[in-house]
Design a protein around this motif. Structure first.
Motif, mmCIF file in Angstrom:
data_model
loop_
_atom_site.group_PDB
_atom_site.id
_atom_site.type_symbol
_atom_site.label_atom_id
_atom_site.label_comp_id
_atom_site.label_asym_id
_atom_site.label_seq_id
_atom_site.Cartn_x
_atom_site.Cartn_y
_atom_site.Cartn_z
ATOM 1 N N TYR A 36 0.848 -1.202 0.000
ATOM 2 C CA TYR A 36 0.000 0.000 0.000
ATOM 3 C C TYR A 36 0.885 1.253 0.000
ATOM 4 C CZ TYR A 36 -3.973 2.964 1.376
ATOM 5 O OH TYR A 36 -4.960 3.917 1.416
ATOM 6 N N CYS A 76 -13.330 3.929 6.493
ATOM 7 C CA CYS A 76 -12.367 3.515 5.463
ATOM 8 C C CYS A 76 -10.947 3.655 6.013
ATOM 9 C CB CYS A 76 -12.531 4.288 4.165
ATOM 10 S SG CYS A 76 -14.153 4.094 3.416
ATOM 11 N N ASP A 135 -13.749 -0.553 8.181
ATOM 12 C CA ASP A 135 -13.332 -0.845 6.799
ATOM 13 C C ASP A 135 -13.857 -2.228 6.433
ATOM 14 O OD1 ASP A 135 -10.744 0.560 5.030
ATOM 15 O OD2 ASP A 135 -11.541 -1.364 4.350
ATOM 16 N N THR A 180 -10.689 9.899 4.938
ATOM 17 C CA THR A 180 -9.852 10.366 3.830
ATOM 18 C C THR A 180 -9.836 9.257 2.787
ATOM 19 O OG1 THR A 180 -7.826 9.452 4.826
ATOM 20 C CG2 THR A 180 -8.275 11.762 5.266
HETATM 21 C C1 LIG Z 1 -8.374 4.909 -0.910
HETATM 22 S S1 LIG Z 1 -8.476 3.830 0.468
HETATM 23 C C2 LIG Z 1 -8.360 5.051 1.742
HETATM 24 C C3 LIG Z 1 -7.701 4.521 2.956
HETATM 25 C C4 LIG Z 1 -7.222 5.553 3.978
HETATM 26 N N1 LIG Z 1 -8.333 6.229 4.594
HETATM 27 C C5 LIG Z 1 -6.265 6.536 3.356
HETATM 28 O O1 LIG Z 1 -6.539 7.734 3.353
HETATM 29 O O2 LIG Z 1 -5.210 6.098 2.864
HETATM 30 C C6 LIG Z 1 -10.175 3.328 0.504
HETATM 31 C C7 LIG Z 1 -10.521 2.363 1.622
HETATM 32 O O3 LIG Z 1 -11.940 2.200 1.612
HETATM 33 C C8 LIG Z 1 -12.226 0.871 1.978
HETATM 34 N N2 LIG Z 1 -13.610 0.559 1.624
HETATM 35 C C9 LIG Z 1 -14.119 0.262 0.402
HETATM 36 N N3 LIG Z 1 -15.446 0.060 0.483
HETATM 37 C C10 LIG Z 1 -15.798 0.232 1.787
HETATM 38 C C11 LIG Z 1 -17.022 0.162 2.508
HETATM 39 N N4 LIG Z 1 -18.170 -0.125 1.905
HETATM 40 N N5 LIG Z 1 -17.009 0.396 3.844
HETATM 41 C C12 LIG Z 1 -15.844 0.688 4.474
HETATM 42 N N6 LIG Z 1 -14.647 0.756 3.842
HETATM 43 C C13 LIG Z 1 -14.613 0.550 2.524
HETATM 44 C C14 LIG Z 1 -11.160 0.064 1.261
HETATM 45 O O4 LIG Z 1 -11.025 -1.234 1.802
HETATM 46 C C15 LIG Z 1 -9.946 0.956 1.486
HETATM 47 O O5 LIG Z 1 -9.286 0.604 2.679
#
Ligand SMILES: C[S@@+](CC[C@H](N)C(=O)[O-])C[C@H]1O[C@@H](n2cnc3c(N)ncnc32)[C@H](O)[C@@H]1O
Length: 296
Positions: A36, A76, A135, A180
């Protein structure tokens, strides 16, 4: 620029989905965040840092009372990066540097986690907030808890189901919801399902890509008595992964009547900051007096 991922990350390819937006699902749910951080660093991924800078200002402003350690629910949460940046004095670049080359250095998952736990412990902020994560990525959220970036985590998809009784109960402790990089994956449905569990709704501090409309979320929050303000200045999220994603973003912005000049037109996705609070809090201190949005 090609959509390739960093070396040492086996079987992972950055793709764009059918809409044209980048699809990072291959790196969202590994047992450690090595891939990541390695890949997002290459894309100049900045949003967790801008988020934490603003969230820390909100936490330090102590609108919940002097000396109180607020409880944050990070929606998330992924591997717990917002937890890392709010519970310690580390910055995102420190985390990127810490994880550089860690993906293929031969350590076991336990060894990686134990070392990160020690590293975070050495950099803990006094009176840090409690941070709970939400998440769908189980391995990532478990990693966050194992290393101490998160005090607890819920692996639930509130787009699809109502909160578990444990999460519903926990919501009574939450003072601030943060996110975020999450809006788009989560919608007003997730916020509605969280807020319906609370008696006194928490503040909601969200960064949302300018390609997405935040209004459906602010409308739901208004039903719970929260007034939403948007900061004047947007922040950089990351570079476009390729031309397909750039075209997707330009089309979304055009459809929303948003001018990409000096922002997306320069090759980066940008996010706006929204803060939602009860009317009496918003009246007492306007957003611009409460937080300074980092300059790009
Ligand atoms: C772009 S990443 C952002 C992660 C972190 N907040 C950051 O800023 O780096 C998006 C995240 O959303 C999560 N995600 C996707 N669908 C989701 C859902 N329905 N509920 C909660 N999390 C979700 C993914 O697993 C991932 O960890």
């Amino acid at each position: 620029m090609g959509p390739e991922f960093a070396p040492g990350v086996k079987g992972v390819k950055a793709l764009t989905d059918e809409s044209g937006k980048a699809n990072f699902s291959g790196i969202y749910n590994q047992e450690t965040p090595c891939a990541y951080y390695a890949n997002l660093r290459r894309l100049k991924y900045e949003i967790p840092q801008h988020g934490a800078t603003v969230f820390n200002q909100l936490i330090d402003a102590q609108p919940w009372g002097d000396g109180y350690r607020p409880t944050v629910l990070d929606v998330c949460c992924s591997y717990g990066i917002v937890g890392v940046l709010t519970k310690t004095d580390l910055e995102l670049d420190d985390v990127y540097t810490y994880y550089q080359g860690a993906g293929d250095d031969g350590r076991t998952v336990d060894q990686v986690r134990r070392a990160e736990n020690e590293f975070l412990g050495q950099r803990a902020r006094p009176a840090a907030p409690h941070v709970i994560g939400l998440d769908v990525a189980e391995n990532a959220a478990r990693h966050g808890v194992a290393v101490g970036a998160l005090d607890d985590a819920f692996v639930e998809n509130l787009e699809a189901t109502t909160p578990s009784s444990e999460l519903a109960k926990k919501m009574s402790e939450v003072d601030l919801i943060t996110t975020t990089g999450g809006i788009g994956y989560v919608t007003e449905r997730t916020f509605e399902r969280l807020l319906t569990c609370t008696e006194a709704p928490p503040w909601v501090a969200a960064f949302c890509l300018r390609t997405y409309d935040y209004e459906p979320i602010s409308e739901v929050l208004a039903q719970y008595g929260l007034v939403t303000e948007k900061a004047d200045q947007a922040v950089r999220q990351r570079r476009f992964i390729d031309d397909t994603e750039r075209e997707w973003a330009m089309a979304e912005l055009a459809a929303r009547g948003v001018d990409p000049a000096d922002m997306e037109s320069e090759g980066y996705l940008y996010a706006d900051f929204y803060l939602s609070r009860p009317q009496e809090d918003a009246t007492g201190k306007p957003l611009a007096d409460l937080v300074t949005i980092p300059a790009n």
